[in-house]
Structures are given as structure tokens and as C-alpha cells.
Design a protein around this motif. Structure first.
Motif: not given
Lengths: 375, 375
Positions: B316-340
Motif C-alpha cells: 500500500a502507498p505511504e500513508g494508506a492502508k491495504g484494506p481501504a484500497i480493497y474496499e475502494g476496489m469493491r466499490g468499483r466492481g472488483f474483488e481483490l484480496a486483502e493482505g493476510y
């Protein structure tokens, strides 16, 4: 490697078109609505979509078998849950009621896990009666659990579960119930009857494809699991409980299509009149089959009054063999089930689980009449 | 019971329509031809139709992973095969290579089976190197087996399996390989590389729903299983071998829909150019994703040169969190995977397993660019 030659005759087309009408004992014919669920695109077992599906299915099952115990949705067959009950809850010794091949399997599984097994084994075709169990219990104070096969598919026989569970409980034993071919087709009241582990499989009375085991686990069973030494990981009740309570479903990937199929089947049952309606349907189908078989001059195998409501084990007529009748019926478009274990030559079986219409039963009985005439 | 409130928002409709495009790490998007197989009517697992399907699927898998060992089709997930390898073949002690959550699971499973575990644990993001394994082997002459996670999904990292297996074999150890997220997406030559147990799951590279574990078992592993004391019944290699050799498939009911789906997937691969074509496809998809991610200013997590060909673990880029990106992508119709596991906050993951078109990758990368801008 394998000794049977690879059957190429059918090829892909062969296994794509199961055109035979199924009166099997599992896998059974599935409801069209269930098959629709099976063919849907996947999604993650950690997604909110799956979590909603999972806990709704658990609640539907809890209502169906009348329990407040957690119900786990194992990625395995019913035999996995059978092994889990032994590994998690029995240290040294248990009693297994054996009146057919699946009771025998329970004893075999327990022995394979290194447990000492006391077998209660009435003659084939006879139910396990509470007084027989009383005798064994009186002579085995050190036994920790009693395993009961509710419905013994191999003999087409249903055991008096409520009374057997009561006898075991009166002696303070754990009660494990193999309800693989009865859950959904006959009443089971887990909490009222005092059952500690009550398991079944997707591919029987609920009319769903195989691959999913379902079972309730009591507080006492969970307490024993906590101290169990060699229970492993895959079937560890405490691990399953932890995931269940955290609201994340299953410890490993869930068998999503079958869970979705089971969910749909349980809702279909609710919509059409609930479990009492479904039990009546089983009784009606089963009676129609048994009356029809009797009209053809045949009789069913187990002692009267203990006939299974989900599968009829029929005696082959004098001079004929069960497998020949099974094959004859295949030739006429009906897949019944062959006799099983010790009864493989002298009987054949007619299941009435899953997606079966009354009209199909009449057609099947008509074909059976023709097969018997041709013998 | 479970603490998370029951999510009713979606209801049945919610879980029926997984409209998100999946870039998950399993369950993954399935091929339409596979979903067609999943929705077919059932038939018996003892019917000739199933037997033909079973052994053909076994032969296709043997060819794919280049082995003459029997391949078993377990009614479980890959973790079931993991536990089976321990129970059947290890008496006291084994070495587990751990560079992520699934290596950790192997060690946890072995410990849950009462075995002593020696962990080889490089820093997160680093591969297990043969010289590291040499050191551990030299110090643990009494270890019986080495467990290797081929592709560590949690870190998006692939370990040098061939070299690691060679090191273990040079010391006379059994080699167990968790190939859950690599089989089908990266080369594995079971016989040539000396792998004793090599297992995977249906819901990864082959693009089939979950519920089926597949694995090869060597003669040496079978020999050890023969004398194993507490191996149980459900995952007993010798029991599976007996049914396999008798030509009847599986000891318990088989997960027929998933076997049919896998059979179809394997034939699709053969028709389109065989496994080298399929591996190229994985490399191409994976490279397209990694190049795209780099163009967006991000980088992948593991050490260069050891990036997984089936899943990218992206920082994830500096200052951002992985789960926020995962959620953002869901909002755009793509399901990635969260960090584990340990990487859950600092990374997100993009799988390229199963049914993914090149055009979808470009759309997904476009959406990812927008999500990053909106952060």
C-alpha cells in the motif's frame, strides 16, 4: 495403477448426461433450484455475501433439528464428522451400535483412531433396542460415548433413536448420532433428546450434491475437545467454534456451492410447509414404494415397524439376485441402489430421497414389475 | 452464538449475484464451462459414469504434474491433504519451511497432530533458500520430512521448490509440498523432483469451485502409512490406495460436481495448448498486472525474482492502508484480496487465477488508478 480398465465408452458425454431417474441412497437426485445454485459464479468465503449465506444456513439447520448448539458446515462428507466426534471427545473407549454397514463404519473409524470399541450388534434386520443398550451400558461403565446410526441405509432400517439416546444419557454417556440418511427425512430433536454430536451430509434427504457435512456439537462435546490430545487440525471442534463465534464462518475454505444449494433446499422446505410437511412427503413416498413392492409380491428386509422412511431394502425373489434386478432397472432408465455389504446379493434398495415426484414412483414400480417378469 | 450480527441486507439475492469481477486468491472466478458442469444432475459415485470421470481426471492430473504415483481426489480442502501427509507419514518430528501464513498453517497442523516441528523461518518477503534448508537439515538428523509451501499466497512469493526438494532428498527426507496456489499456474515435476506428497485444491489455478483436494502420494509415503499408528480413517492413504486400485474411486462419497468441473478445466487446458500454454498465460497475466501496478507507482512485496506467478502482493502507498484500497476496489466492481496475516494492513493482493480475461486486467488497473487518486 488401478486394475479396472478405464471405461472410455461414455467419455465426457457419458458422464454429462445422467439420464437415469434416480432412486439412489446418495448422491440422490437434486432439486432443479439447488442445481441452479450449484452453477453460480464463485465469490470469497470471507466476503459478506458468503458470511450471510453461512449463518443463515446454520440458523435454518438449527431450527430444523431443534438445537441451540452451534452447527458446523464441514468441508468433507459425513464420515469426516464421524471421525471428528471420536477424535475430539473420546479418550479411550466407546460403544458402537452396529446393525449394518454404516454402524460398522463408525466402529472401524473409532478403531482407526486407536479407541477401544465395544460393539452392540443385533442380528441383521433387527433394530438396536433400548434394553440391549441398557445391558451393554451396565457392563461398560468406563465407556465414554455411544454411537448410534439413526437410519441404517444398508438394511433399510430405522433405529429408535430417542429411546436409545435416553438410555445412553441416563448412564451419563455422550451420544453421537450418524443421521446421514435420516436428517431431513425423519424427526430429530437434538436438544430434547440429548444428542451431543448429530451429523449428516448434503447428498441425502436435502437433495443437494455431495461434499458438505453438517453437524451440531454440544457444549459438553466442545469442553471435551478442549483437552483432547490427538485431535488434529482439520476436524478440531474448538477451532471450528472459534471461527463460528468470531462470525467468519469456517477455518478453511468453505464448500460454497453446496452450502448455497443446501440453503436453497432448506428455504424451499420452509416455503412449502416446513419440516412436518417434508416428513409427511417422505412417509408418503416411502409408503407408496413399499405398497407397490408388496403388490409385486416382494417384501422389505428389516423387521416390521422399523422400516426406514428414506430407503426401502427389498428382498430379491426366490432364485433371483439383487444385482440382476438393479441392472434390469438401469436398462429401463431407473437407477436404484444395489444391496450393500452382507446383503449385496439377496436384496436391492429403492431410495426415496431428494427430487422425486409421485408420478416417477409409479413409473418406477411399473418398470420393476416388468423386470421381475423378465427374470 | 456467533457475535457478528447476521447480515440480512443481501439475503438470498445478495449471495446469488456475485457481480464483482474476481481477482481473488481462492475461491477464484470459475470458467463458464466449469460452472456448467457444476449445475448438472447427480448420479452415484459407484456408477460407471462416475468411475470413468474419476480415473480420467486422475490420469489428466498425473500427466499435468508428471507423476506415476496415484493421485487421490479427497473430499476436503487442501488443508485436509496437509493433515493427511503428517498423520500418515511422520512419527515424531518434521521440518516446516515458513515464510508466510500457509507455511505457518503446516507447522500448526503438524503440532496439532502431536508432532515436534522444527521451523525454518526466513524474514518475511524472503524466499526459503536451499542453503538455509541445508543448515537446518544438518542440525536435525532425526527429522523425518520437510514441508515446503511452494507458492506462499500471503506474501505473493514463490519458493525455489526444485532446489529445496533436492536438498531434502539428499538428506533422505520425505518431501511434502503445499502446491495449493501453484499447481496449474507453475511447473511442478513430481517424480523428477522427488516429491512424496504434492497437494492442491480445486478453487485455485484450475478455476473450479472449492471442496476438492487433489494430491499425489509416493510409494514411500504409502509404505510409511502402512505402519502409522494414529492416522485415523478419513485421510488414511492406504485406504485410499485400496479403493483406487480396486477401480472403485474413493472410500467415501466423492465430491462429484467439483470432480466434473476439474475434469472439464483440465480438458480445456489440453485443447488450448496444454500446460505450457497455461503457464505462459499465467505469466502473461501476472506480468501485465505487475507492470500496471508499477506504472501506478506501487511495488510488489517479496524480494525481486521470487514474485509469485499466480498472485501479486502489493505494498500500500505511504500513508494508506491495504484494506481501504480493497474496499475502494469493491466499490468499483472488483474483488481483490486483502493482505493476510502479518501483512494485512500494509499490503493488498491481486490474484490472477481462474477465469480472467486480459481486458479485465486493464479495467481493473484503471479502477485501481482511480482508487489511489481518491485516497
Amino acid at each position: 495403477m488401478h486394475q479396472q480398465p478405464f471405461i472410455r465408452s461414455g467419455g465426457v458425454e457419458g458422464f454429462r448426461c445422467a439420464r437415469l431417474k434416480l432412486f439412489t441412497v446418495g448422491p440422490v437426485a437434486c432439486y432443479p433450484e439447488v442445481l441452479e445454485e450449484m452453477g453460480r459464479q464463485m465469490y470469497s468465503h470471507r466476503s459478506e455475501e458468503y458470511i450471510a449465506l453461512h449463518y443463515e444456513t446454520v440458523e435454518l439447520l438449527q431450527r430444523f433439528i431443534e438445537t441451540e448448539d452451534p452447527v458446523f458446515l464441514f468441508s468433507s462428507t459425513g464420515s469426516g464428522f464421524m471421525e471428528a466426534s471420536v477424535r475430539n471427545c473420546v479418550r479411550k473407549r466407546m460403544i458402537c451400535c452396529v446393525n449394518g454397514s454404516f454402524g460398522k463404519r463408525f466402529a472401524e473409524v473409532a478403531a482407526a483412531c486407536g479407541r477401544a470399541v465395544e460393539r452392540l450388534e443385533p442380528p441383521l434386520g433387527e433394530p438396536v433396542q433400548p434394553d440391549m443398550l441398557e445391558d451393554v451400558l451396565a457392563g461398560s461403565p468406563e465407556a465414554e460415548a455411544v454411537a448410534i446410526t439413526h437410519n441404517e441405509t444398508s438394511a433399510g432400517l430405522i433405529n429408535p433413536l430417542r429411546e436409545l439416546a435416553a438410555a445412553a444419557k441416563a448412564h451419563g454417556k455422550l451420544v453421537f448420532v450418524d443421521a446421514v440418511s435420516s436428517m431431513g427425512g425423519a424427526e430429530i430433536k437434538v436438544d430434547e433428546w440429548g444428542i451431543d454430536v448429530c451429523f449428516s451430509s448434503s447428498q441425502k434427504c436435502f437433495g443437494v450434491p455431495p461434499g458438505l457435512a453438517i453437524g451440531s456439537v454440544s457444549g459438553e462435546a466442545l469442553r471435551l475437545s478442549e483437552g483432547a490430545a490427538d485431535k488434529g487440525w482439520y476436524f478440531d471442534f474448538k477451532l471450528w467454534e472459534a471461527y463460528h463465534e468470531r462470525g467468519v464462518g469456517t477455518p478453511m475454505t468453505s464448500v460454497i456451492p453446496q452450502v448455497a444449494g443446501l440453503n436453497r433446499a432448506l428455504k424451499l422446505i420452509e416455503e412449502r410447509g416446513g419440516k412436518s410437511w417434508y416428513f409427511d412427503l417422505y412417509r408418503e413416498r416411502n409408503t407408496r414404494i413399499r405398497r407397490g413392492v408388496e403388490r409385486l409380491g416382494l417384501s422389505t428386509f428389516p423387521r416390521r415397524g422399523y422400516e426406514s422412511p428414506t430407503v426401502s431394502c427389498v428382498k430379491a425373489p426366490e432364485g433371483a439376485k439383487g444385482p440382476a434386478i438393479y441392472e434390469g432397472m438401469r436398462g429401463r432408465g431407473f437407477e436404484l441402489a444395489e444391496g450393500y455389504g452382507a446383503l449385496s446379493e439377496t436384496t436391492f434398495r429403492i431410495g426415496n430421497m431428494g427430487h422425486i415426484e409421485m408420478g416417477d414412483i409409479d413409473l418406477m414400480l411399473g418398470a420393476l414389475g416388468e423386470v421381475l417378469e423378465d427374470l
